[in-house]
Motif scaffolding. Sequence first.
Motif, short mmCIF file in Angstrom:
data_model
loop_
_atom_site.label_atom_id
_atom_site.label_comp_id
_atom_site.label_asym_id
_atom_site.label_seq_id
_atom_site.Cartn_x
_atom_site.Cartn_y
_atom_site.Cartn_z
N SER A 1 1.51 -2.07 -1.56
CA SER A 1 1.74 -3.35 -0.80
C SER A 1 2.26 -3.41 0.45
O SER A 1 3.13 -3.03 0.84
N ASP A 2 1.53 -4.04 1.20
CA ASP A 2 2.10 -3.92 3.07
C ASP A 2 3.72 -4.68 2.38
O ASP A 2 4.43 -4.06 3.55
N ALA A 3 3.94 -6.00 1.87
CA ALA A 3 4.68 -6.46 1.61
C ALA A 3 5.98 -5.29 1.45
O ALA A 3 7.70 -5.80 2.12
N GLY B 1 6.05 -1.83 2.54
CA GLY B 1 6.15 -1.71 4.44
C GLY B 1 5.40 -0.25 4.39
O GLY B 1 4.98 0.00 3.34
N PRO B 2 6.04 0.27 5.08
CA PRO B 2 4.50 1.72 5.41
C PRO B 2 5.04 2.97 5.10
O PRO B 2 6.40 2.75 4.45
N GLY B 3 4.34 3.62 3.89
CA GLY B 3 4.33 4.82 3.21
C GLY B 3 4.69 4.19 2.29
O GLY B 3 5.45 5.61 1.55
N ALA B 4 4.61 3.51 1.24
CA ALA B 4 4.84 3.44 0.10
C ALA B 4 4.32 3.82 -0.96
O ALA B 4 4.66 4.50 -1.68
N TYR C 1 13.38 -3.36 -1.39
CA TYR C 1 13.65 -3.47 -3.45
C TYR C 1 13.04 -2.21 -3.60
O TYR C 1 12.21 -2.34 -4.81
N LEU C 2 12.09 -1.61 -2.73
CA LEU C 2 11.03 -0.77 -2.97
C LEU C 2 11.69 0.73 -4.05
O LEU C 2 10.64 1.02 -4.91
N TRP C 3 12.96 1.02 -3.93
CA TRP C 3 13.62 2.14 -4.52
C TRP C 3 13.99 1.88 -5.25
O TRP C 3 13.22 2.30 -7.07
#
Length: 467
Positions: free
Chosen positions: A61-63, A65-68, A127-129
Amino acid sequence: MDETNKAVSPAPGASSTDSDPKAPPSRILTWPVTAWALWDWGSAAFNAVITTFVFTVYITSDAFGPGAESTLGWVLAGAGVLIALFAPITGQSADRAGRRTLWLTVNTLLVVIASAGLFFVQPAPEYLWLGLLLLAGGNIAFEFASVNYNAMLNEISTASTVGRVSGLGWGLGYIGGIVLLLMVYFGLINPDVGVFGITGENGMDVRVTMLLCAAWTLLFSIPVILTIRDKPRTGTARDPRPGLIESYRLLFRTVADLWRADKNTVFFLIASAVFRDGLAGVFTFGGVIAAGVFGFSAGQVIIFGVVANVVAGVATIAFGALDDLLGPKRVILLSLTSMIIAGTLIFIFHSGGTKVFWILGLILCIFVGPAQSASRTFLARLIPAGREGEVFGLYATTGRAVSFMAPAAFSTAIVVGVAVTGLTRDEAQYWGILGIILVLLAGLLLLIRVRPQEHHDTALEQPPVTS
């Protein structure tokens, strides 16, 4: 009791005709079979809810960041490479030590830990990674657990029941995932305020769902862990554990031995890898086609997904009897042929609206599960006794090795459709259906040359485990 007597004496409660494939079907709903099948029901929490419907949608989702989306693809691809490299080795190790239940337990607990860890992934780029690494680690542990789980099939079934036992497990996997999905969708995700006052603030509805998935997996894995006990193999339990290089040398020797002794197994590993990727493509791109070609809304896609999985689950359980009666090869050929016909009709009548996809899409879904389950039983009937874990590890590896085929065929077919029709890429999206059909057709043609005989009956001659 020594191994010789064990191999010829029927287990308590088992029919004496179980070792005869032509004997009348025997009872399959014993406690060991039920306990084994419940693992499929429980593991669907990770396979369906986390990786298909809920967490992967959340993490892209957009939360975050881009390129997820692209990062997710690369991370999961890396996990796939590790699975392909090490799945046969982990299966080989479990075979040598007779520790399938131990390693099923260890890897299942790793899945549970990864699932619970996803609770800490808050909707923010930093928190993406954390989320991606936990997801990748869970995928690796899930596949390693599945290798040992599949290798248990011969321990709890006989030649006359293996199809129904496999179908029961695979069918419960479909249904269990949907039961849990409905629970979390209506109890946590869909309402503005879910159970216990949980809302979507700070992603709490999805994060609590991850805890529920962890608990679900753990709860329904306990029966098989406590029921099917490890029995170390005589003469191998004390052998020194081979190192990594030696393990691969033994693996290559196994492949060479299989090729010399019975090319059928090798041919089947190749054929099944191709058509299994086509089967995976049906579910991967089914929602995309429903929305992009037939105009389904997001809610309609979810509803169709629920119905499709229930249909696939019930059909898989029912087709297990045909597997035992007609043999797994006939079930796979029937399923692939029916899916190719249904898919072709979807392509032809793509302008017919939602009703066309509801009818033909569900017909197609009837045959996905039976083909997957029969593929597992086909291999179980071919594996040399004592090498189940290693060969099912190869089964996972070959599947991963060709996992690019369905996505590549889908995208390529759309490009061809644009060139042929002059439509835009979005308008020509229905051509992607032909790409999936071609993968299924390739798998079907490869399968035709594989003989259906049970070349390693000793793998199924041992009586089923009883409680």
